[in-house]
Design an enzyme around this catalytic site. Structure first.
Site, mmCIF file in Angstrom:
data_model
loop_
_atom_site.group_PDB
_atom_site.id
_atom_site.type_symbol
_atom_site.label_atom_id
_atom_site.label_comp_id
_atom_site.label_asym_id
_atom_site.label_seq_id
_atom_site.Cartn_x
_atom_site.Cartn_y
_atom_site.Cartn_z
ATOM 1 N N THR A 1 -101.943 0.937 -11.191
ATOM 2 C CA THR A 1 -101.540 -0.372 -11.712
ATOM 3 C C THR A 1 -102.840 -1.118 -11.854
ATOM 4 O OG1 THR A 1 -99.314 -0.517 -10.736
ATOM 5 C CG2 THR A 1 -100.478 -2.586 -10.978
ATOM 6 N N ARG B 1 -86.618 2.907 -15.191
ATOM 7 C CA ARG B 1 -87.002 2.321 -13.885
ATOM 8 C C ARG B 1 -87.998 1.173 -14.099
ATOM 9 N NH1 ARG B 1 -92.104 1.576 -11.091
ATOM 10 N NH2 ARG B 1 -91.646 1.373 -8.900
ATOM 11 N N VAL B 2 -87.760 0.067 -13.441
ATOM 12 C CA VAL B 2 -88.674 -1.072 -13.505
ATOM 13 C C VAL B 2 -89.246 -1.304 -12.112
ATOM 14 C CG1 VAL B 2 -88.883 -3.550 -13.949
ATOM 15 C CG2 VAL B 2 -87.405 -2.144 -15.404
ATOM 16 N N ASP C 1 -92.342 -3.410 -9.540
ATOM 17 C CA ASP C 1 -92.585 -4.774 -9.069
ATOM 18 C C ASP C 1 -93.535 -5.571 -9.959
ATOM 19 O OD1 ASP C 1 -94.560 -2.841 -8.238
ATOM 20 O OD2 ASP C 1 -95.522 -4.471 -7.150
ATOM 21 N N THR D 1 -100.297 -3.508 -5.852
ATOM 22 C CA THR D 1 -100.201 -2.119 -6.316
ATOM 23 C C THR D 1 -99.628 -1.272 -5.192
ATOM 24 O OG1 THR D 1 -101.446 -0.132 -6.945
ATOM 25 C CG2 THR D 1 -102.664 -1.811 -5.739
ATOM 26 N N GLY D 2 -98.768 -0.321 -5.558
ATOM 27 C CA GLY D 2 -98.122 0.518 -4.552
ATOM 28 C C GLY D 2 -96.655 0.658 -4.903
ATOM 29 N N GLY E 1 -93.433 0.112 -5.896
ATOM 30 C CA GLY E 1 -92.885 -1.163 -6.336
ATOM 31 C C GLY E 1 -91.574 -1.557 -5.684
HETATM 32 N N1 ASP Z 1 -96.518 -0.969 -8.300
HETATM 33 C C1 ASP Z 1 -96.369 -0.036 -9.381
HETATM 34 C C2 ASP Z 1 -94.923 0.207 -9.625
HETATM 35 O O1 ASP Z 1 -94.191 0.408 -8.672
HETATM 36 C C3 ASP Z 1 -97.032 1.274 -9.176
HETATM 37 C C4 ASP Z 1 -98.296 1.287 -8.398
HETATM 38 O O2 ASP Z 1 -99.004 0.305 -8.300
HETATM 39 O O3 ASP Z 1 -98.625 2.338 -7.885
HETATM 40 O O4 ASP Z 1 -94.516 0.252 -10.756
#
Ligand code: ASP
Length: 315
Positions: free
Chosen positions: A175, A203-204, A206, A226-227, A229
């Protein structure tokens, strides 16, 4: 007010040992370019909102980060992009989810913010809005890169053999995001993503959810996450950090650490960049590394992937 700008390129960095010098140098150059694009606006007295959009656009064009060109593939081998942007002064925001054809989702989100209402659009309607606003429209394949295609193949294999949970952060995450504080003391945040590799169609995450992956409120903080979501949404991470600061009187550092600790307790990889009302910057993460960078008030650019932070010249 001290100017401040911080960015992340996702907490899904490859282990340092697997990054070639050339890849590291290229990712670092793109992080620095993103910071310079945002800082040029802040240094001229421009708004934080313009700065975060400009920084994110550069990372959307970079193949090294999971947003725009270089975005993750969904389970059908296509790209669906999410992005949002928020103005800490007015709390105006724009968000788009499931875009397939808009080259710069963050700029389309900015147009939506400008329009004021609705705040969020999805799918084909989002792409249509972007086209009507004059944003560049591309074929879905424009976003594809070989690395992401390999990630999809390996995730499909992992799915078949039942080892999907053991995928590396680099296979799963990515992200991009930016937070800024301008000369007027106004805060802004923006985030853009391709989601995660092999995500279900539709899929949506965060990133386009205001209060979860993106949040900015003057007097409190600006946050881009990031991570995984789903957890950022469940914990309303961006808003939670702002609330810990506003209602519990926590420092930015303590508030972000508390939010990250809750995510870490779920065993997920996560990270964020945040700026406080006073322009302080934090960039915590719980993974091996996180692409990140910031500009200090003296105009010095700093970039990092893993532990060590490197100076990258003047902005
Ligand atoms: N946060 C992002 C999502 O879940 C993915 C990511 O940052 O790894 O879409």
């Amino acid at each position: 007010m001290p100017l401040a700008l911080a960015i992340h390129g996702g907490c899904g960095t490859l282990p340092r040992a697997e990054l070639t010098e050339a890849e590291w140098a290229a990712a670092k150059a793109d992080l620095a370019a993103a910071l310079r694009a945002g800082w040029a606006i802040l240094a001229k007295g421009g708004p934080a909102l313009d700065a975060v959009e400009a920084a994110v656009r550069v990372m959307e064009d970079s193949p090294h980060f999971n947003a725009g060109h270089g975005a993750a593939f969904n389970a059908d081998g296509e790209h669906e992009l999410d992005a949002s942007i928020m103005d800490g002064e007015t709390l105006a925001a724009g968000a788009l989810a499931g875009l397939r054809r808009t080259r710069h989702p963050v700029s389309a989100a900015r147009s939506l913010l400008r329009r004021g209402d609705p705040l969020m659009l999805i799918g084909a309607a989002g792409d249509r809005f972007a086209a009507e606003e004059g944003h560049e429209i591309v074929e879905n394949g424009f976003f594809s890169t070989e690395r992401r295609r390999n990630n999809l193949s390996s995730m499909k294999i992992r799915e078949l053999v039942g080892t999907a949970a053991g995928a590396s952060e680099a296979e799963k995450h990515g992200t991009v995001g930016a937070v800024a504080c301008d000369a007027q003391g106004h805060l802004a945040a923006a985030t853009s993503t391709g989601g995660y590799t092999n995500k279900p169609v539709g899929r949506v995450g965060d990133s386009p959810i205001i209060g979860a992956g993106t949040y900015a409120r003057d007097g409190r903080c600006a946050v881009s996450g990031t991570g995984k979501g789903e957890l950022f949404i469940r914990y309303c991470v961006g808003h939670e950090i702002a609330s810990l600061i506003a209602y519990k009187g926590l420092s930015l550092q303590d508030a972000t650490a508390a939010a990250l600790a809750e995510l870490t307790a779920h065993g997920i990889g996560a990270g964020l960049v945040a700026i406080g009302a006073d322009g302080a910057i934090v960039a915590p993460y719980n993974t091996d590394g996180m692409y990140r960078g910031w500009v200090t008030p003296d105009g010095q650019v700093h970039v990092a992937t893993h532990g060590e932070v490197e100076p990258a010249g003047q902005a």
